[in-house]
Scaffold this motif. Structure first.
Motif, PDB file in Angstrom:
ATOM      1  N   ARG A 111     -11.714 -14.909 -83.274  1.00  0.00           N
ATOM      2  CA  ARG A 111     -11.071 -15.839 -83.524  1.00  0.00           C
ATOM      3  C   ARG A 111      -9.957 -15.967 -82.232  1.00  0.00           C
ATOM      4  O   ARG A 111      -9.560 -15.346 -82.123  1.00  0.00           O
ATOM      5  N   ALA A 112      -9.825 -17.402 -82.243  1.00  0.00           N
ATOM      6  CA  ALA A 112      -9.307 -17.683 -80.584  1.00  0.00           C
ATOM      7  C   ALA A 112      -7.607 -17.838 -81.603  1.00  0.00           C
ATOM      8  O   ALA A 112      -7.373 -19.148 -81.746  1.00  0.00           O
ATOM      9  N   VAL A 113      -6.577 -17.425 -80.825  1.00  0.00           N
ATOM     10  CA  VAL A 113      -5.248 -17.958 -80.868  1.00  0.00           C
ATOM     11  C   VAL A 113      -4.549 -17.459 -79.826  1.00  0.00           C
ATOM     12  O   VAL A 113      -4.667 -17.262 -78.893  1.00  0.00           O
ATOM     13  N   ASN A 114      -3.969 -18.974 -79.858  1.00  0.00           N
ATOM     14  CA  ASN A 114      -3.317 -19.097 -78.245  1.00  0.00           C
ATOM     15  C   ASN A 114      -1.306 -18.676 -79.657  1.00  0.00           C
ATOM     16  O   ASN A 114      -0.384 -18.605 -80.244  1.00  0.00           O
ATOM     17  N   LEU A 115      -1.113 -17.649 -78.764  1.00  0.00           N
ATOM     18  CA  LEU A 115       0.189 -15.993 -79.432  1.00  0.00           C
ATOM     19  C   LEU A 115       1.097 -17.167 -79.114  1.00  0.00           C
ATOM     20  O   LEU A 115       2.017 -16.941 -79.464  1.00  0.00           O
ATOM     21  N   ASP A 116       1.340 -18.467 -77.849  1.00  0.00           N
ATOM     22  CA  ASP A 116       2.523 -19.091 -77.707  1.00  0.00           C
ATOM     23  C   ASP A 116       2.653 -20.345 -79.252  1.00  0.00           C
ATOM     24  O   ASP A 116       4.064 -20.410 -78.287  1.00  0.00           O
ATOM     25  N   GLU A 117       1.779 -20.928 -79.971  1.00  0.00           N
ATOM     26  CA  GLU A 117       2.000 -21.655 -80.599  1.00  0.00           C
ATOM     27  C   GLU A 117       2.954 -22.068 -81.536  1.00  0.00           C
ATOM     28  O   GLU A 117       2.768 -20.252 -82.109  1.00  0.00           O
TER      29      GLU A 117
END
Length: 105
Positions: free
Chosen positions: A91-97
């Motif tokens: 899973r690709a996740v943007n932790l700053d989102e």
């Protein structure tokens, strides 16, 4: 996992739409699989994990969950470790989102 209370309407075909906060908490989106377990009159909905789940990550997450439930302080994971864990989970996740909706911790 945070406690979230949402209500969904059952259609005439026996279908429901999982509310967005529930989908976000479970980390599921279109095409994901969820499991339903009937436990003592309650239905528990969980993400159906992939067949080849990494047992080390599963054990780590279980340990982390038990610490959180016991009220023990859990420090933030280093970004590199979090990204590596997410990459292994596929899973690709943007932790700053930004997280949409209310989140109870």
């Amino acid at each position: 996992m945070p406690e979230i209370h949402e209500v969904a309407t059952l259609t005439s075909k026996g279908q429901i739409t999982l509310p967005k906060p529930i989908r976000q908490a479970l980390g599921v989106d279109a095409g994901s699989k969820v499991a339903f377990d009937l436990r003592g009159g309650e239905v528990v909905v969980t993400r159906a994990d992939a067949e080849h789940e990494d047992p080390a990550i599963g054990a780590f997450l279980s340990l982390l969950e038990s610490d959180i439930r016991a009220g023990r302080h859990v420090a933030s994971l280093p970004d590199e470790l979090a990204q590596a864990m997410l990459a292994n989970a596929g899973r690709a996740v943007n932790l700053d989102e930004e997280i949409a909706g209310d989140v109870a911790i």
